[in-house]
Design an enzyme around this catalytic site. Structure first.
Site, mmCIF file in Angstrom:
data_model
loop_
_atom_site.group_PDB
_atom_site.id
_atom_site.type_symbol
_atom_site.label_atom_id
_atom_site.label_comp_id
_atom_site.label_asym_id
_atom_site.label_seq_id
_atom_site.Cartn_x
_atom_site.Cartn_y
_atom_site.Cartn_z
ATOM 1 N NE ARG A 54 -39.548 2.085 35.043
ATOM 2 C CZ ARG A 54 -39.190 2.342 33.812
ATOM 3 N NH1 ARG A 54 -39.915 1.904 32.790
ATOM 4 N NH2 ARG A 54 -38.127 3.054 33.548
ATOM 5 N N GLY A 55 -41.405 5.363 34.869
ATOM 6 C CA GLY A 55 -41.051 6.133 33.684
ATOM 7 C C GLY A 55 -41.871 7.406 33.678
ATOM 8 C CB ALA A 56 -40.847 10.969 33.605
ATOM 9 N NE ARG A 91 -41.393 7.376 41.989
ATOM 10 C CZ ARG A 91 -40.773 6.686 41.008
ATOM 11 N NH1 ARG A 91 -41.480 5.882 40.236
ATOM 12 N NH2 ARG A 91 -39.476 6.802 40.824
ATOM 13 C CD GLN A 204 -35.218 1.200 37.571
ATOM 14 O OE1 GLN A 204 -34.069 0.909 37.898
ATOM 15 N NE2 GLN A 204 -35.871 2.200 38.128
ATOM 16 C CG ASP A 245 -37.337 10.707 35.754
ATOM 17 O OD1 ASP A 245 -38.388 10.099 36.014
ATOM 18 O OD2 ASP A 245 -36.297 10.128 35.383
ATOM 19 C CE LYS A 256 -34.465 5.416 38.251
ATOM 20 N NZ LYS A 256 -35.356 5.525 39.423
#
EC number: 5.3.1.23
Length: 365
Positions: A54-56, A91, A204, A245, A256
């Site tokens: 995860r994480g753009a 996503r 997170q 993001d 987020k």
């Protein structure tokens, strides 16, 4: 970045077979450091969808390697389009994913099929290296903000930073975005203390940001999501640093869920609110973030249930919401540009506005 003194990146090609892709299973952190081996695009899609990665910026790089894996077995144009479409659906909010897949399409479309696999691995590696250098330079441009705060403090007094979610090296290929200036300041000997939002519902911050800061040796403390405003009111926050993001043409920031509330508290208390933005996160096709950015709705069980380590060492999931109560789970919110002090990019810092962005990215006009 380092884990107990050893350097890692968040995605890499297996050194032994030379083609499979390795990632950390981030759903297992902070309890277990587990490295997964991905061998086909469907496994990559699953890893992105379930947030094993995860994480753009990172999902863009991993998706690029997913395309490379697909080209090993079927380099046809039909398969290229099918895989890019499938990965792109995993996503919807983070624009980096679409950016990376469009870059892969462009690099491979005019290649003969027999060369596509090699070209795909080369382009995926270039995307990963681009992310590393981008994040390193974001750290360089963000570092002066922390240096300026440190210069106003008594010797040894820490710069107090609040961050939300995980915008460290686990969310990128290396360095991180919002955490890159923090790591570079720490390595330069600047005293720091990082307030780490737990970042419900998936935690997170508590699970990932706290873990990587601790492994790198950066002083920090985990706080409840709603503690940030209280800390600001009492002068315990010098600066807020967050990732993003997607950033729109006029400077609205999708990040987020909960980021917007931090921006409101920061504005009310006169605390600078800076957003670390790699070029791959800028979406000049979108102007109004509230109206135009699709907000991912994730499974309600992420809100009603929590995972944690039991006293006997087992990782267990427990229900925390009342039985029978429904839940909703928007994964992101949009912070209007007016609440953002500025953007930290690999090209420098700018205002969160169309004019500010075009001053650094004139070619994106």
């Amino acid at each position: 970045m380092r884990i107990d003194g050893r350097h890692y990146r968040s995605v890499w090609v297996d050194e032994e077979d030379g083609w499979s892709v390795r990632i950390f299973d981030q759903t297992r952190l902070p309890w277990t450091l587990e490295i997964l081996r991905l061998t086909e695009a469907e496994e990559v899609a699953h890893a992105i969808r379930t947030m094993q990665v995860r994480g753009a910026p990172l999902i863009g790089a991993v998706a690029a390697y997913g395309v490379a894996l697909a080209m090993r077995t079927d380099p046809s144009t039909a398969n290229l389009e099918r895989v890019c479409e499938a990965l792109g659906r995993t996503r919807p909010t983070a624009i980096n994913l679409r950016w990376a897949l469009e870059r892969m399409r462009t690099a491979l479309r005019n290649q003969p099929e027999e060369r596509r696999a090699a070209a795909a691995y080369a382009e995926a590696a270039a995307i990963a290296e681009d992310d590393v250098e981008t994040c390193r330079r974001i750290g360089e441009h963000g570092l002066p903000l922390l240096q300026e705060i440190a210069a106003r403090k008594a010797p040894g007094e820490p710069v107090k930073v609040l961050t939300h979610c995980n915008a460290g090296w686990l969310a990128t290929v290396d360095y991180g975005t919002a955490l890159s200036p923090i790591y570079q300041a720490h390595d330069a000997g600047i005293p720091l203390h990082v307030w780490v939002d737990e970042t419900r519902p998936r935690n997170q911050g508590a699970a990932l940001t706290a873990w990587e800061l601790g492994r790198h040796g950066v002083p920090h403390a985990v706080v409840a999501d709603n503690a940030g405003g209280h800390l600001m009111q009492h002068g315990e926050v010098d600066i807020v640093l967050v990732g993003t993001d997607r950033v729109t043409r006029r400077g609205d920031v999708a990040n987020k869920i909960g980021t917007y509330l931090k921006a409101l508290a920061a504005r009310d208390n006169g605390v600078p609110f800076w957003v670390a933005m790699p070029h791959s996160t800028l979406d000049m096709r979108v102007r109004d973030g509230l109206a135009e950015i699709p907000i991912e709705e994730r499974d309600a069980t992420e809100v009603t249930h929590l995972a944690g380590r039991a006293a006997d060492g087992r990782v267990v999931t427990v229900r925390v919401a009342a039985e029978g109560s429904p839940a909703v789970n928007p994964a992101f919110d949009v912070t209007p540009a007016r609440l953002v002090t500025g953007l930290i990019t690999e090209r420098g810092r700018c205002a969160a506005s169309e004019a500010g962005l075009l001053s650094l990215y004139p070619e994106r006009a």
